[in-house]
Scaffold this active site. Structure first.
Site, PDB file in Angstrom:
ATOM      1  N   GLU A   1       7.200 -12.472 -24.949  1.00  0.00           N
ATOM      2  CA  GLU A   1       6.286 -11.473 -24.954  1.00  0.00           C
ATOM      3  C   GLU A   1       7.131  -9.884 -24.723  1.00  0.00           C
ATOM      4  O   GLU A   1       6.562  -8.857 -25.188  1.00  0.00           O
ATOM      5  CB  GLU A   1       5.260 -11.443 -23.825  1.00  0.00           C
ATOM      6  CG  GLU A   1       5.850 -11.753 -22.380  1.00  0.00           C
ATOM      7  CD  GLU A   1       4.684 -11.825 -21.335  1.00  0.00           C
ATOM      8  OE1 GLU A   1       3.782 -11.382 -21.521  1.00  0.00           O
ATOM      9  OE2 GLU A   1       5.162 -12.399 -20.304  1.00  0.00           O
TER      10      GLU A   1
ATOM     11  N   ASN B   1       0.769  -0.290   6.105  1.00  0.00           N
ATOM     12  CA  ASN B   1       1.146  -1.137   4.982  1.00  0.00           C
ATOM     13  C   ASN B   1       1.777  -2.298   5.523  1.00  0.00           C
ATOM     14  O   ASN B   1       2.874  -2.363   6.133  1.00  0.00           O
ATOM     15  CB  ASN B   1       2.261  -0.233   4.066  1.00  0.00           C
ATOM     16  CG  ASN B   1       2.700  -1.050   2.867  1.00  0.00           C
ATOM     17  OD1 ASN B   1       2.264  -1.851   2.601  1.00  0.00           O
ATOM     18  ND2 ASN B   1       4.098  -0.681   2.425  1.00  0.00           N
ATOM     19  N   GLY B   2       1.214  -3.497   5.169  1.00  0.00           N
ATOM     20  CA  GLY B   2       1.705  -4.857   5.554  1.00  0.00           C
ATOM     21  C   GLY B   2       0.547  -5.800   5.821  1.00  0.00           C
ATOM     22  O   GLY B   2      -0.206  -5.519   5.634  1.00  0.00           O
TER      23      GLY B   2
ATOM     24  N   TRP C   1      -3.781  -1.327  -1.013  1.00  0.00           N
ATOM     25  CA  TRP C   1      -3.892  -2.714  -1.897  1.00  0.00           C
ATOM     26  C   TRP C   1      -4.316  -3.575  -0.983  1.00  0.00           C
ATOM     27  O   TRP C   1      -3.525  -4.161  -0.080  1.00  0.00           O
ATOM     28  CB  TRP C   1      -2.510  -2.945  -2.442  1.00  0.00           C
ATOM     29  CG  TRP C   1      -2.552  -4.325  -3.181  1.00  0.00           C
ATOM     30  CD1 TRP C   1      -2.051  -5.242  -2.608  1.00  0.00           C
ATOM     31  CD2 TRP C   1      -2.941  -4.272  -4.507  1.00  0.00           C
ATOM     32  NE1 TRP C   1      -2.040  -6.256  -3.613  1.00  0.00           N
ATOM     33  CE2 TRP C   1      -2.535  -5.715  -4.631  1.00  0.00           C
ATOM     34  CE3 TRP C   1      -3.211  -3.534  -5.549  1.00  0.00           C
ATOM     35  CZ2 TRP C   1      -2.658  -6.309  -6.216  1.00  0.00           C
ATOM     36  CZ3 TRP C   1      -3.301  -4.111  -6.661  1.00  0.00           C
ATOM     37  CH2 TRP C   1      -3.330  -5.452  -6.965  1.00  0.00           C
TER      38      TRP C   1
ATOM     39  N   HIS D   1      10.450 -36.012 -31.069  1.00  0.00           N
ATOM     40  CA  HIS D   1       9.260 -36.275 -31.768  1.00  0.00           C
ATOM     41  C   HIS D   1       8.792 -35.154 -32.606  1.00  0.00           C
ATOM     42  O   HIS D   1       7.707 -35.065 -33.238  1.00  0.00           O
ATOM     43  CB  HIS D   1       8.033 -36.532 -30.876  1.00  0.00           C
ATOM     44  CG  HIS D   1       8.369 -37.512 -29.873  1.00  0.00           C
ATOM     45  ND1 HIS D   1       8.510 -39.049 -30.181  1.00  0.00           N
ATOM     46  CD2 HIS D   1       8.747 -37.685 -28.586  1.00  0.00           C
ATOM     47  CE1 HIS D   1       8.459 -39.585 -29.259  1.00  0.00           C
ATOM     48  NE2 HIS D   1       8.851 -39.013 -28.100  1.00  0.00           N
TER      49      HIS D   1
ATOM     50  N   GLU E   1       7.510 -21.161 -19.272  1.00  0.00           N
ATOM     51  CA  GLU E   1       7.372 -19.663 -18.620  1.00  0.00           C
ATOM     52  C   GLU E   1       8.570 -18.722 -19.128  1.00  0.00           C
ATOM     53  O   GLU E   1       8.446 -17.701 -19.371  1.00  0.00           O
ATOM     54  CB  GLU E   1       7.458 -19.747 -17.193  1.00  0.00           C
ATOM     55  CG  GLU E   1       7.370 -18.339 -16.482  1.00  0.00           C
ATOM     56  CD  GLU E   1       6.189 -17.408 -16.897  1.00  0.00           C
ATOM     57  OE1 GLU E   1       5.220 -18.022 -17.622  1.00  0.00           O
ATOM     58  OE2 GLU E   1       6.421 -16.402 -16.294  1.00  0.00           O
TER      59      GLU E   1
ATOM     60  N   ARG F   1       1.490   1.611  -5.721  1.00  0.00           N
ATOM     61  CA  ARG F   1       1.619   0.803  -4.703  1.00  0.00           C
ATOM     62  C   ARG F   1       0.211  -0.080  -4.338  1.00  0.00           C
ATOM     63  O   ARG F   1       0.225  -0.725  -3.653  1.00  0.00           O
ATOM     64  CB  ARG F   1       2.163   1.214  -3.485  1.00  0.00           C
ATOM     65  CG  ARG F   1       3.651   1.884  -4.018  1.00  0.00           C
ATOM     66  CD  ARG F   1       4.265   2.614  -2.448  1.00  0.00           C
ATOM     67  NE  ARG F   1       4.393   1.503  -1.462  1.00  0.00           N
ATOM     68  CZ  ARG F   1       5.457   0.648  -1.515  1.00  0.00           C
ATOM     69  NH1 ARG F   1       6.369   0.928  -2.118  1.00  0.00           N
ATOM     70  NH2 ARG F   1       5.381   0.051  -0.137  1.00  0.00           N
TER      71      ARG F   1
ATOM     72  N   LYS G   1      -2.200  -5.476 -19.445  1.00  0.00           N
ATOM     73  CA  LYS G   1      -2.022  -6.204 -18.436  1.00  0.00           C
ATOM     74  C   LYS G   1      -3.153  -7.159 -17.771  1.00  0.00           C
ATOM     75  O   LYS G   1      -3.033  -8.388 -17.410  1.00  0.00           O
ATOM     76  CB  LYS G   1      -1.780  -5.397 -17.320  1.00  0.00           C
ATOM     77  CG  LYS G   1      -1.576  -5.834 -15.995  1.00  0.00           C
ATOM     78  CD  LYS G   1      -0.181  -6.619 -15.853  1.00  0.00           C
ATOM     79  CE  LYS G   1       0.201  -7.294 -14.595  1.00  0.00           C
ATOM     80  NZ  LYS G   1       1.306  -8.141 -14.754  1.00  0.00           N
TER      81      LYS G   1
ATOM     82  N   CYS H   1       0.967  -1.032  -0.038  1.00  0.00           N
ATOM     83  CA  CYS H   1      -0.064  -0.062   0.138  1.00  0.00           C
ATOM     84  C   CYS H   1       0.880   1.345  -0.045  1.00  0.00           C
ATOM     85  O   CYS H   1       2.149   1.145   0.150  1.00  0.00           O
ATOM     86  CB  CYS H   1      -0.826   0.057   1.157  1.00  0.00           C
ATOM     87  SG  CYS H   1      -1.816  -1.318   1.440  1.00  0.00           S
TER      88      CYS H   1
ATOM     89  N   LYS I   1       8.087 -15.371 -21.113  1.00  0.00           N
ATOM     90  CA  LYS I   1       8.732 -14.091 -20.975  1.00  0.00           C
ATOM     91  C   LYS I   1       9.365 -13.494 -22.311  1.00  0.00           C
ATOM     92  O   LYS I   1       9.525 -12.474 -22.376  1.00  0.00           O
ATOM     93  CB  LYS I   1       9.725 -14.275 -19.657  1.00  0.00           C
ATOM     94  CG  LYS I   1       9.136 -14.490 -18.470  1.00  0.00           C
ATOM     95  CD  LYS I   1       8.418 -13.328 -17.719  1.00  0.00           C
ATOM     96  CE  LYS I   1       6.726 -13.433 -18.311  1.00  0.00           C
ATOM     97  NZ  LYS I   1       5.722 -14.006 -17.500  1.00  0.00           N
TER      98      LYS I   1
HETATM   99  C1  AGP Z   1       2.225 -12.936 -18.466  1.00  0.00           C
HETATM  100  O1  AGP Z   1       3.497 -12.512 -18.514  1.00  0.00           O
HETATM  101  C2  AGP Z   1       1.021 -12.539 -19.503  1.00  0.00           C
HETATM  102  N1  AGP Z   1       1.150 -10.924 -19.479  1.00  0.00           N
HETATM  103  C3  AGP Z   1      -0.133 -13.133 -19.575  1.00  0.00           C
HETATM  104  O2  AGP Z   1       0.021 -14.526 -19.918  1.00  0.00           O
HETATM  105  C4  AGP Z   1      -0.913 -13.585 -18.189  1.00  0.00           C
HETATM  106  O3  AGP Z   1      -0.609 -14.302 -17.217  1.00  0.00           O
HETATM  107  C5  AGP Z   1      -2.355 -13.977 -18.371  1.00  0.00           C
HETATM  108  O4  AGP Z   1      -3.063 -13.027 -19.378  1.00  0.00           O
HETATM  109  C6  AGP Z   1      -3.290 -14.081 -17.340  1.00  0.00           C
HETATM  110  O5  AGP Z   1      -3.523 -12.952 -16.655  1.00  0.00           O
HETATM  111  P1  AGP Z   1      -4.006 -13.132 -15.219  1.00  0.00           P
HETATM  112  O6  AGP Z   1      -3.030 -13.955 -14.272  1.00  0.00           O
HETATM  113  O7  AGP Z   1      -4.378 -11.815 -14.720  1.00  0.00           O
HETATM  114  O8  AGP Z   1      -5.619 -13.860 -15.310  1.00  0.00           O
END
Ligand code: AGP
Length: 605
Positions: A485, A99-100, A74, A501, A478, A27, A600, A2, A482
């Site tokens: 993207e 905050n905490g 938050w 395969h 993952e 935050r 996001k 927060c 990363k």
């Molecule tokens: C991860 O780096 C991405 N930006 C994306 O795959 C994300 O994880 C996915 O859209 C799911 O989002 P959420 O966890 O908010 O549901």
């Protein structure tokens, strides 16, 4: 996470507080509030939503005064409501922003003589706890009450009997004090004070500060005086918000050891070698009726879910399925009352996951959320579940939410496992390993420079493959996600065993391979996969266990990570891949926090 602001001095406090809240909004942004002390009275205004909404409410209200505190929230304990927003006030006399997370708030609540609480928050309990200790000396009240508090806090307290004093304290949550001419600024980071002063001192854990117009006195919890140094800050506003990091993604990668502690804090029963996740909200006999687990997620959350699958199957012997939420709702999935469906989501707003849990509910499954954003749509629709406590994640590429999702899934698997299959000894071993993770994460983060240098060697390739097996297969997925993207380099995550395969046809000297090959039960198998790609001329970067010298014989580059229990390996092995992707993206001049074409929260189908 927060944001806290406080001011005491000669200026009108309200504009300073409002300005500070805007600076700290990154935050936390689910609700905000201000409290000003003037003429023996505390006036407070709170509002759900962003600081802008609070500003509208404040506009026109006259809150004169030279001392005040403010907060942007938050949520951790309690939903997103005005009652739960800070500052919390006791008896019209004492106001607190915090905050905490207060781990033992239930215990403290039981000790309150007059617990007239209006919110569901741990902070309000803390405010009452301090109020109960108040005997005329505000610093003593704060210091003595904190001796019995477990958890984390950055807090500021104001009392009507002390119109020229603010008291601040810190344990685990940051607090900076800006020193001006006969005035002081307090905040979670230095941003709000930068327009007024560059002279700043930072509170350390276990310190309590008495701040008034005449001076600043800092003691520790044993009441010993602490002499602090004052630092001259030369950061600009933006750098300060990012904690000195170049961008939010890097900050969030480095946040991981601290927020991981938040994910497991108060959730381990050390006696019984198990975890306690109240949010599941099922009686023991209902829990025993659960025969299958279903995890619904997308993207990074999906990869965390795959790690959870491994843990549920190994520890709890529960068949676990994981599905892209976008696919699930258009199939005819076989689920029923014996299925526990987890919606796994950082934002809690992902449309696909929301629709998927509606479908799962319709088909009779028990639905629970594992979510970061408190009060988000999925958290509310799931009705119950567990928050991962990663704090706001602002970079589009998810990092700290991933490790905290894995943490919570591991805790669930442990709890379910201890009902049936897992012994207390195994449970305790896992608890110990979990407690060691933050320190080990720090060890990985110390390799940042080394990883940057390695990333330089890979930045010009057009395609990179990531391979892993067992617990490290989702890590490979993952790592590849990363990289693609944020750098726009094409990357694929593959199961090491699946190479031959088909995908092996892609491997050549122009397609390097990142192999996650730590010393677990599949170590030898992974080494064979590395040999396969080496034989085709690929450059190989290996994520290896510390002390594995042998691996250098087949690797071109190695990043070492500390050893841990096999199930916990992804918590460490993912971090070098986050840094690897990050440094390649920066080297290529990409906008790492806001990569092209992505958002996001994906709130559309
Ligand atoms: C991860 O780096 C991405 N930006 C994306 O795959 C994300 O994880 C996915 O859209 C799911 O989002 P959420 O966890 O908010 O549901």
């Amino acid at each position: 996470m927060c944001g806290i602001v406080g001011y005491i001095g000669n200026k009108q406090v309200l504009p300073i507080l409002m300005h500070g809240l805007r600076d700290l909004e990154y935050r936390g942004y689910d609700s905000a509030g201000v409290a000003v002390l003037d003429n023996g009275k505390i006036s407070r205004i709170r509002e759900v939503g962003k600081v802008d909404k609070l500003a509208k409410k404040v506009d026109g209200e006259k809150l004169p005064g030279n001392i005040g505190i403010a907060h942007t929230r938050w949520a951790t304990h309690g939903g997103v409501t005005e009652f739960n927003a800070h500052p919390h006030i006791v008896d019209g006399k004492l106001a607190v922003v915090h905050n905490g997370i207060i781990e033992n708030y239930r215990e403290l609540k039981a000790k309150l003589k007059n617990p007239k609480l209006e919110s569901e928050t741990d902070t309000e309990v803390l405010a009452h706890w301090i109020y109960q200790h108040y005997k005329g000396d505000l610093v003593e009240a704060v210091r003595k009450s904190l001796l019995e508090v477990r958890g984390t806090y950055g807090l500021v307290v104001m009392h009507v009997d002390h119109p020229k004093q603010l008291v601040a304290a810190r344990l685990g949550s940051p607090l900076a004090i800006g020193i001006g001419e006969g005035e002081y600024y307090i905040a979670s980071d230095v941003t709000p004070m930068l327009p007024y002063t560059k002279q700043v001192t930072f509170l350390d854990d276990g310190e309590v500060a008495s701040i008034n117009g005449d001076g600043l006195k800092i003691v520790n919890l044993r009441d010993e005086i602490i002499n602090k140094t004052v630092t001259e800050i030369d950061w600009d506003q933006e750098t300060a918000q990012k904690g000195g990091f170049e961008n939010f993604m890097l900050k969030e990668i480095f946040d991981q050891p601290v927020v991981f502690e938040d994910a497991i804090r108060g959730r381990l029963d050390m006696e019984e070698g198990t975890a306690i996740l109240g949010g599941i909200n099922l009686k023991q006999n209902q829990l025993k009726g659960i025969k299958r687990i279903l995890i619904l997620a997308e993207g990074t959350a999906m990869h965390a879910g795959l790690i959870g699958k491994n843990a549920f199957e190994r520890l709890a012997n529960l068949p676990t399925e994981i599905d892209f939420s976008s696919e699930f709702r258009y199939r005819d999935p076989v689920i029923g009352e014996d299925t526990l469906a987890f919606a796994l989501s950082q934002s809690g707003e992902t449309a696909d996951t929301l629709m998927a849990i509606r479908e799962a509910k319709r088909k009779g499954a028990v639905v629970r959320g594992i979510i970061n954003v408190v009060g988000s749509t999925i958290a509310r629709e799931a009705g119950a579940g567990t928050y991962i406590h990663a704090g706001p994640e602002l970079a589009v590429a998810s990092t700290k939410a991933f490790t905290n999702m894995v943490a919570v899934l591991l805790l669930y698997a442990l709890e379910f496992g201890r009902f049936k299959f897992t012994s207390v000894a195994t449970g305790k071993k896992m608890q110990q390993a979990l407690l060691e993770i933050p320190e080990k994460m720090n060890e990985v983060l110390k390799r940042n420079k080394e990883i940057k240098a390695i990333a330089e060697k890979y930045k010009t390739y057009a395609n990179i493959l990531f391979i892993g097996r067992g617990v490290n297969y989702p890590v490979a997925l993952e790592g590849a996600l990363k990289l693609k993207e944020i750098s726009y380099i094409h990357a694929e995550g593959l199961a090491g065993g699946a190479l031959k395969h088909g995908p092996l046809a892609l491997v050549s000297k122009d397609v390097p391979v990142v192999a996650i090959c730590t010393q677990n039960q599949l170590y030898e198998k992974m080494k064979s996969n590395i040999q396969e790609v080496k034989a085709r001329g690929a450059r190989v970067l290996v994520i290896a266990s510390e002390g594995d010298e042998e691996i250098k014989e087949i690797a071109d580059d190695v990043i070492y990570v500390p050893k841990t229990m096999e199930l916990l390996e992804p918590l460490l092995n993912t971090i070098p891949l986050q840094l690897f992707a990050y440094h390649i993206a920066v080297a290529l001049g990409r906008d790492v926090d806001r990569p092209r074409n992505l958002a996001k929260s994906v709130t559309v189908e």
